[in-house]
Design a protein around this motif. Structure first.
Motif, PDB file in Angstrom:
ATOM      1  N   ASP A  62       0.813  -1.216   0.000  1.00 39.43           N
ATOM      2  CA  ASP A  62       0.000   0.000   0.000  1.00 39.43           C
ATOM      3  C   ASP A  62       0.847   1.267   0.000  1.00 39.43           C
ATOM      4  N   VAL A  63       1.921   1.269   0.766  1.00 39.46           N
ATOM      5  CA  VAL A  63       2.790   2.458   0.796  1.00 39.46           C
ATOM      6  C   VAL A  63       3.491   2.627  -0.546  1.00 39.46           C
ATOM      7  N   HIS A  64       3.919   1.536  -1.148  1.00 41.38           N
ATOM      8  CA  HIS A  64       4.568   1.636  -2.456  1.00 41.38           C
ATOM      9  C   HIS A  64       3.579   2.154  -3.497  1.00 41.38           C
ATOM     10  N   GLU A  65       2.364   1.646  -3.458  1.00 36.83           N
ATOM     11  CA  GLU A  65       1.348   2.086  -4.422  1.00 36.83           C
ATOM     12  C   GLU A  65       0.999   3.564  -4.228  1.00 36.83           C
ATOM     13  N   ALA A  66       0.852   3.983  -2.981  1.00 32.57           N
ATOM     14  CA  ALA A  66       0.446   5.359  -2.690  1.00 32.57           C
ATOM     15  C   ALA A  66       1.575   6.368  -2.845  1.00 32.57           C
ATOM     16  N   LEU A  67       2.785   5.989  -2.424  1.00 37.15           N
ATOM     17  CA  LEU A  67       3.869   6.966  -2.331  1.00 37.15           C
ATOM     18  C   LEU A  67       5.129   6.576  -3.093  1.00 37.15           C
ATOM     19  N   GLY A  68       5.144   5.372  -3.663  1.00 39.84           N
ATOM     20  CA  GLY A  68       6.316   4.924  -4.408  1.00 39.84           C
ATOM     21  C   GLY A  68       7.525   4.642  -3.545  1.00 39.84           C
ATOM     22  N   ARG A  69       7.305   4.373  -2.268  1.00 40.28           N
ATOM     23  CA  ARG A  69       8.422   4.139  -1.357  1.00 40.28           C
ATOM     24  C   ARG A  69       8.467   2.691  -0.923  1.00 40.28           C
ATOM     25  N   SER A  70       9.682   2.167  -0.811  1.00 43.94           N
ATOM     26  CA  SER A  70       9.907   0.797  -0.355  1.00 43.94           C
ATOM     27  C   SER A  70      10.842   0.827   0.851  1.00 43.94           C
ATOM     28  N   PRO A  71      10.586  -0.043   1.831  1.00 43.91           N
ATOM     29  CA  PRO A  71      11.412  -0.026   3.041  1.00 43.91           C
ATOM     30  C   PRO A  71      12.593  -0.982   2.961  1.00 43.91           C
ATOM     31  N   ARG A  72      13.516  -0.775   3.857  1.00 48.04           N
ATOM     32  CA  ARG A  72      14.516  -1.798   4.174  1.00 48.04           C
ATOM     33  C   ARG A  72      13.864  -2.626   5.265  1.00 48.04           C
ATOM     34  N   VAL A  73      13.910  -3.938   5.125  1.00 47.34           N
ATOM     35  CA  VAL A  73      13.215  -4.821   6.061  1.00 47.34           C
ATOM     36  C   VAL A  73      14.228  -5.547   6.940  1.00 47.34           C
ATOM     37  N   GLU A  74      13.963  -5.542   8.239  1.00 43.02           N
ATOM     38  CA  GLU A  74      14.755  -6.288   9.213  1.00 43.02           C
ATOM     39  C   GLU A  74      13.861  -7.361   9.799  1.00 43.02           C
ATOM     40  N   GLY A  75      14.366  -8.583   9.871  1.00 47.17           N
ATOM     41  CA  GLY A  75      13.604  -9.715  10.367  1.00 47.17           C
ATOM     42  C   GLY A  75      13.178 -10.578   9.196  1.00 47.17           C
ATOM     43  N   ASP A  76      12.711 -11.790   9.510  1.00 46.87           N
ATOM     44  CA  ASP A  76      12.274 -12.704   8.459  1.00 46.87           C
ATOM     45  C   ASP A  76      10.982 -13.383   8.876  1.00 46.87           C
ATOM     46  N   GLN A  77      10.554 -14.359   8.091  1.00 46.21           N
ATOM     47  CA  GLN A  77       9.264 -15.001   8.341  1.00 46.21           C
ATOM     48  C   GLN A  77       9.188 -15.727   9.677  1.00 46.21           C
ATOM     49  N   ASN A  78      10.321 -15.999  10.301  1.00 45.95           N
ATOM     50  CA  ASN A  78      10.335 -16.670  11.596  1.00 45.95           C
ATOM     51  C   ASN A  78      10.469 -15.697  12.768  1.00 45.95           C
ATOM     52  N   SER A  79      10.470 -14.414  12.474  1.00 37.49           N
ATOM     53  CA  SER A  79      10.660 -13.404  13.511  1.00 37.49           C
ATOM     54  C   SER A  79       9.383 -13.124  14.282  1.00 37.49           C
ATOM     55  N   GLU A  80       9.551 -12.603  15.476  1.00 41.67           N
ATOM     56  CA  GLU A  80       8.433 -12.130  16.282  1.00 41.67           C
ATOM     57  C   GLU A  80       8.288 -10.620  16.178  1.00 41.67           C
ATOM     58  N   TRP A  81       9.254  -9.995  15.467  1.00 40.47           N
ATOM     59  CA  TRP A  81       9.282  -8.542  15.339  1.00 40.47           C
ATOM     60  C   TRP A  81       9.883  -8.232  13.980  1.00 40.47           C
ATOM     61  N   LEU A  82       9.147  -7.516  13.168  1.00 42.78           N
ATOM     62  CA  LEU A  82       9.653  -7.063  11.871  1.00 42.78           C
ATOM     63  C   LEU A  82       9.752  -5.551  11.892  1.00 42.78           C
ATOM     64  N   LEU A  83      10.781  -5.040  11.266  1.00 41.67           N
ATOM     65  CA  LEU A  83      10.966  -3.602  11.151  1.00 41.67           C
ATOM     66  C   LEU A  83      10.942  -3.232   9.681  1.00 41.67           C
ATOM     67  N   LEU A  84      10.068  -2.303   9.322  1.00 42.18           N
ATOM     68  CA  LEU A  84      10.050  -1.727   7.986  1.00 42.18           C
ATOM     69  C   LEU A  84      10.638  -0.328   8.136  1.00 42.18           C
ATOM     70  N   ASP A  85      11.824  -0.136   7.619  1.00 35.74           N
ATOM     71  CA  ASP A  85      12.550   1.124   7.794  1.00 35.74           C
ATOM     72  C   ASP A  85      12.418   1.972   6.537  1.00 35.74           C
ATOM     73  N   TYR A  86      11.615   3.014   6.635  1.00 32.01           N
ATOM     74  CA  TYR A  86      11.426   3.953   5.532  1.00 32.01           C
ATOM     75  C   TYR A  86      12.316   5.182   5.694  1.00 32.01           C
TER      76      TYR A  86
END
Length: 123
Positions: A62-86
């Protein structure tokens, strides 16, 4: 401090996307002037690992569609905490137990909250 218009727009887009993905307990915190690497945090909770992944994907899409921005992602599918760094906005997606353990809401309780109450669960 006051968030820039661009940061506010990104924060609102991420919050709306999180709400649309049925994330819970959305909290936005203004860390402008406190941290050198971010202006705002958005903290949300997911019910389970699959939901965590869905919230992440929903925000990214949704953010990419609305604003054209993509985050750097920390964590993976096994994580309990994901960080989307914009950059100016850091989105923290937690499972309930991890959110309670790390308690970012309490850690940053002196920083001003940003009103995101107008975010709805329907478009």
């Amino acid at each position: 401090m006051t968030l820039s218009e661009e940061t506010t727009e990104l924060l609102n887009a991420a919050a709306q996307a999180a709400a649309d993905a049925l994330a819970e307990d959305l909290v936005a915190i203004d860390v402008t002037g406190v941290l050198p690497f971010s202006d705002a945090f958005l903290i949300v909770t997911a019910d389970n690992p699959r939901h965590l992944s869905g919230v992440k994907s929903g925000i990214e899409d949704d953010v990419h569609e609305a604003l054209g921005r993509s985050p750097r992602v920390e964590g993976d599918q096994n994580s309990e905490w994901l960080l989307l760094d914009y950059g100016d906005v850091a989105v923290h997606i937690f499972l309930r137990e991890a959110r309670d353990f790390y308690a970012l809401d309490k850690l940053w309780n002196q920083a001003p909250r940003v009103n995101i109450t107008e975010v709805s669960t329907t478009r």
